[in-house]
Design a protein around this motif. Structure first.
Motif, short mmCIF file in Angstrom:
data_model
loop_
_atom_site.label_atom_id
_atom_site.label_comp_id
_atom_site.label_asym_id
_atom_site.label_seq_id
_atom_site.Cartn_x
_atom_site.Cartn_y
_atom_site.Cartn_z
N SER A 1 -12.78 -8.99 10.30
CA SER A 1 -13.38 -8.21 11.40
C SER A 1 -13.71 -9.15 12.56
O SER A 1 -14.34 -10.19 12.34
CB SER A 1 -14.65 -7.53 10.88
N THR A 2 -13.28 -8.79 13.74
CA THR A 2 -13.58 -9.65 14.91
C THR A 2 -15.08 -9.68 15.18
O THR A 2 -15.61 -10.69 15.64
CB THR A 2 -12.83 -9.16 16.17
N ASN A 3 -15.80 -8.59 14.89
CA ASN A 3 -17.26 -8.61 15.10
C ASN A 3 -17.94 -9.61 14.17
O ASN A 3 -18.83 -10.34 14.59
CB ASN A 3 -17.86 -7.21 14.87
N GLN B 1 -6.89 -6.14 11.79
CA GLN B 1 -8.11 -6.40 11.03
C GLN B 1 -7.93 -5.82 9.62
O GLN B 1 -7.51 -4.67 9.47
CB GLN B 1 -9.32 -5.73 11.67
N ARG C 1 -14.63 -2.83 11.21
CA ARG C 1 -15.88 -2.14 10.89
C ARG C 1 -16.28 -1.12 11.94
O ARG C 1 -16.14 -1.35 13.14
CB ARG C 1 -17.00 -3.18 10.73
N GLY C 2 -16.80 0.01 11.47
CA GLY C 2 -17.44 0.99 12.33
C GLY C 2 -18.94 0.87 12.14
O GLY C 2 -19.42 -0.12 11.58
N ARG C 3 -19.70 1.87 12.55
CA ARG C 3 -21.15 1.82 12.35
C ARG C 3 -21.48 2.11 10.88
O ARG C 3 -20.66 2.64 10.15
CB ARG C 3 -21.85 2.82 13.26
N ARG D 1 -19.01 2.36 7.75
CA ARG D 1 -17.69 2.93 8.01
C ARG D 1 -16.68 1.85 8.39
O ARG D 1 -17.04 0.76 8.76
CB ARG D 1 -17.79 3.92 9.15
N TRP E 1 -12.84 0.71 10.43
CA TRP E 1 -12.05 0.96 11.63
C TRP E 1 -10.60 0.63 11.31
O TRP E 1 -10.27 -0.52 10.99
CB TRP E 1 -12.54 0.14 12.83
N PHE E 2 -9.73 1.62 11.36
CA PHE E 2 -8.31 1.46 11.07
C PHE E 2 -7.69 0.57 12.15
O PHE E 2 -7.71 0.92 13.33
CB PHE E 2 -7.67 2.86 11.04
N ASN F 1 -21.00 6.01 21.26
CA ASN F 1 -20.05 4.90 21.21
C ASN F 1 -18.59 5.30 21.11
O ASN F 1 -17.77 4.52 20.66
CB ASN F 1 -20.40 4.00 20.00
N LYS G 1 -10.73 10.91 18.92
CA LYS G 1 -11.27 9.56 19.16
C LYS G 1 -10.15 8.56 19.51
O LYS G 1 -9.24 8.33 18.72
CB LYS G 1 -12.04 9.10 17.93
N LEU H 1 -14.84 -3.81 20.56
CA LEU H 1 -14.06 -2.67 21.04
C LEU H 1 -12.86 -2.47 20.13
O LEU H 1 -12.11 -3.42 19.86
CB LEU H 1 -13.56 -2.94 22.47
N ASN I 1 -7.18 2.40 20.34
CA ASN I 1 -5.85 2.73 19.82
C ASN I 1 -4.87 2.83 20.98
O ASN I 1 -4.96 3.75 21.79
CB ASN I 1 -5.89 4.08 19.09
N ARG J 1 -8.63 13.62 13.77
CA ARG J 1 -9.74 13.25 14.67
C ARG J 1 -9.42 12.06 15.55
O ARG J 1 -10.19 11.73 16.45
CB ARG J 1 -10.98 12.90 13.83
N ALA J 2 -8.31 11.36 15.25
CA ALA J 2 -8.01 10.11 15.98
C ALA J 2 -6.78 10.29 16.84
O ALA J 2 -5.88 11.07 16.52
CB ALA J 2 -7.78 8.99 14.98
#
Ligand code: BT5
Length: 323
Positions: free
Chosen positions: A93-95, A117, A121-123, A126, A128-129, A180, A188, A210, A213, A226-227
């Motif tokens: 994860s870059t974060n 990645q 990671r999401g919040r 969760r 993040w694809f 967010n 999204k 950030l 997609n 949803r994406a």
């Protein structure tokens, strides 16, 4: 930087010219078998590397890799991306990486960027694809001089910067969803993950991640309804490097406004770019659910709702659903 990533950068910098195995061994200080191993894995991961016994290697179609050189070329910022650009072909994860760097003193404006990645990671818990070379996965280190309670404003500021970036893409209809998300036709397109470390009333650092997609053609079943991506929305592939640079420019510009003037101009622009003002919403937070009509956002970025009884509620974090 890993040997694999250094190797890729050398091939990219050769700009379509052949690079011999010997020169890669020299530059990287590794054995021939290590070079061969990394080349083979990069090829397996879809990097267009050709090899010819007497010539060595050449990287074809490198035009849209997010290597530091491509980000620096024509970057119109003073600080963001002008310090270190930490590049990976693959990372968890870059974060996470950016938080580690920030904790050991990396300056404001440092960015971490990866082509893929493994555990985006999401919040909360969760994910993040983050498929390889399709999206932008970028984390920016900030050291804002604000109180921790104003931290949500960093996410809203980032959302405005992303929205401004995306407004220049023809055929894309976007809206900010508190706090967010950036949506395109209700799906999204981008998400923001702001994480920080605080000491008392001070923020030591914030990492703003950030996930956008860009050229993603397909999503996993769990999120496909949803994406969305710029490619899906417009039918066009867009250069990620160009978008990443635009984003850094907008983000630095609004961050400057924030520091010189405060949140007010950003709040005003945010309200023009969102589609939730005046909407009936439900907001799910960790410990309860709020329902009401969106009245405003306040000067710290919190959502102000008016419930059926006419009372006002201030919500700092949560997941919004339109009713
Ligand atoms: C977010 O969380 O939207 C924050 C996403 C931030 C990702 C970036 S990538 C660079 C940096 N490094 C990281 O490790 N993270 C940041 P949240 O609001 O919790 O939304 C997560 C939810 O969005 C998931 O549970 C899925 O339902 C959905 N989702 C997952 N991947 C998606 C994608 N690529 N596009 C759209 N929706 C996605």
């Amino acid at each position: 930087m890993t040997t694999r990533d250094e190797l890729l950068i050398h091939l990219e910098e050769a700009a379509g010219n052949w690079v011999s195995c010997e020169s890669l061994c020299d530059k990287l200080g590794v054995s021939r078998s290590t070079v061969l191993k990394h080349i083979s894995r990069l090829k397996d991961d879809g990097y267009a590397i050709e090899s010819v016994p007497d010539k060595g290697y050449v990287l074809r179609e490198s035009f849209d890799l997010l290597v530091p050189r491509k980000i620096r070329e024509g970057l119109q910022t003073e600080v963001f991306g002008k310090k270190d650009i930490i590049y990976f072909t693959e990372i968890d994860s870059t974060n996470l990486k950016a938080k580690g760097l920030a904790a050991s003193g990396a300056p404001e404006g440092t960015i971490v960027i990866s082509e893929k990645q493994a555990k985006g990671r999401g919040r909360k818990t969760r994910g993040w694809f983050s498929p390889p070379r399709d999206g932008i996965y970028l984390s920016l280190i900030l050291r804002p001089n604000i109180a921790p309670r104003s931290a949500p404003s960093m996410t809203l500021l980032t959302a405005v910067a992303i929205a401004e970036t995306l407004l220049s893409v023809p055929g894309l209809e976007i809206a900010i969803k508190w706090p967010n998300d950036i949506l395109a036709r209700g799906k999204k397109l981008a998400g923001i993950l702001t994480e920080m470390s605080t000491t008392g009333e001070r923020i030591d650092y914030a990492v703003v991640g950030l996930g956008l997609n860009v050229n993603t053609a397909r999503f996993p079943d769990e999120i496909k309804d949803r994406a969305t991506s710029i490619l899906i929305e417009t039918g066009q592939r867009v250069r990620r490097g160009t978008l990443a640079k635009e984003y850094l420019k907008w983000h630095e510009e609004y961050y400057g406004v924030f520091q010189r003037i405060g949140f007010e101009p950003i709040r005003k622009r945010w309200k023009e770019l969102t589609n939730i003002m005046g909407q009936q919403v439900t907001v799910e937070t960790i410990d309860r659910e709020y329902t009401g009509e969106v009245q405003d956002i306040d000067d710290g970025g919190a959502l102000i709702l008016r419930d059926e009884t006419g009372g006002y509620q201030r919500v700092i974090f949560g997941d919004v659903t339109l009713r």
